[in-house]
Design a protein around this motif. Structure first.
Motif: not given
Length: 299
Positions: A88-99
């Motif tokens: 995946i070649d873009y960044k996503v701002e998150r407070a915690k990882p994806w599960g």
């Protein structure tokens, strides 16, 4: 080839207020993970892989390496925010990882044998590990996975309602679907779930998933495109989580794999809230008293 036990321990335990994965519950400060590992070694697992955040590596090694050295192989998998490793070649701002299913994917370069996944902060019982080890050494295939099905009345808290993944099982013993019921509780001698203010009774032997799954490494390739689609769809939703039941559901519906529901009579217990700690300590004390475990687990 001996199966591997993959332990989901990257969560920060926000509700609990401390790093509950390494909190002591046994008579000598044993953690819940200690009992799971003890049962897994006894059942024939050959490797323990911890999924953690990289900054916890030294803490985990200090706690687990001295007692596990010479007993079982250990390995550490890091769950982080880097999406490039998944194509995946873009960044996503998150407070915690994806599960949880994202955590499992993080192990794809480190596991090459049949494996099972459990939560760090749940007690599953020896019977469950023994049955899973048997499945992973005699039955598992790239199109045949499993989960341990707990009896719903052996997983509930006396302290109010809980969420449970309720399994619908067909005549062959395979899962057809899994439904998340968010308010499940005891009512009299029975069990009910509430939805929109309506109570529905559930048979006390209804099977529920407590996140104890059995796979081959094929699941990594099977779930990677699902994760890529999930991120694309949820890149603007910082709370969206890619859970293992989502993967299971898609594999079942696409006829890619079946999931055998392996019944266990083991009593499950876990720590969701601080108030649960004394109950877990008493449950473990009872298991030590009846001879299920030695008083000092690793001596």
């Amino acid at each position: 080839m001996k199966p591997t036990l993959l332990i989901l321990a990257a969560g920060m335990a926000s509700r609990y207020g401390s790093m509950k994965q390494v909190d002591g519950f046994g008579p000598n400060g044993e953690t819940i993970i200690d009992y799971s590992i003890h049962d897994a070694i006894r059942a024939g697992f050959g490797k323990i892989s911890f999924i953690i955040r990289e900054e916890f590596l030294d803490s985990f090694k200090a706690i687990f390496e001295p007692k596990l050295a010479g007993k079982v192989e250990t390995d550490y998998v890091f769950q982080n925010y880097d999406l490039e490793q998944f194509g995946i070649d873009y960044k996503v701002e998150r407070a915690k990882p994806w599960g949880t299913a994202h955590a499992v994917l993080a192990a794809r370069n480190q596991i090459n044998e049949p494996f099972c996944v459990i939560n760090a902060d749940d007690y599953y019982g020896y019977d469950a590990f023994e049955k899973m080890a048997k499945f992973l050494t005699t039955e598992v295939a790239d199109d045949k996975y499993s989960l341990i099905g707990y009896q719903i009345d052996r997983t509930l808290s006396e302290h109010g309602s809980v969420s449970r993944g309720v399994c619908k099982v067909n005549e062959e013993g395979n899962m057809v679907e899994i439904n998340e019921r968010t308010q499940v509780y005891f009512k009299g001698d029975g069990v009910v779930y509430e939805d929109g203010g309506v109570e529905t009774e559930l048979p006390t032997d209804t099977r529920v998933s407590m996140n104890f799954w059995g796979f081959t490494p094929a699941v990594f390739e099977q779930s990677l495109p699902m994760f890529q689609r999930f991120v694309e769809k949820n890149k603007d939703n910082p709370k969206a989580e890619f859970f293992i039941p989502l993967v299971a559901d898609e594999l079942i519906k696409s006829a890619t794999a079946t999931f055998k529901v392996i019944p266990t009579a083991s009593k499950w217990f876990g720590v969701t809230y601080k108030e649960d700690k004394p109950i877990v300590q008493k449950s473990i004390a009872d298991l030590v008293a009846n001879g299920t475990y030695p008083a000092n687990l690793w001596s």
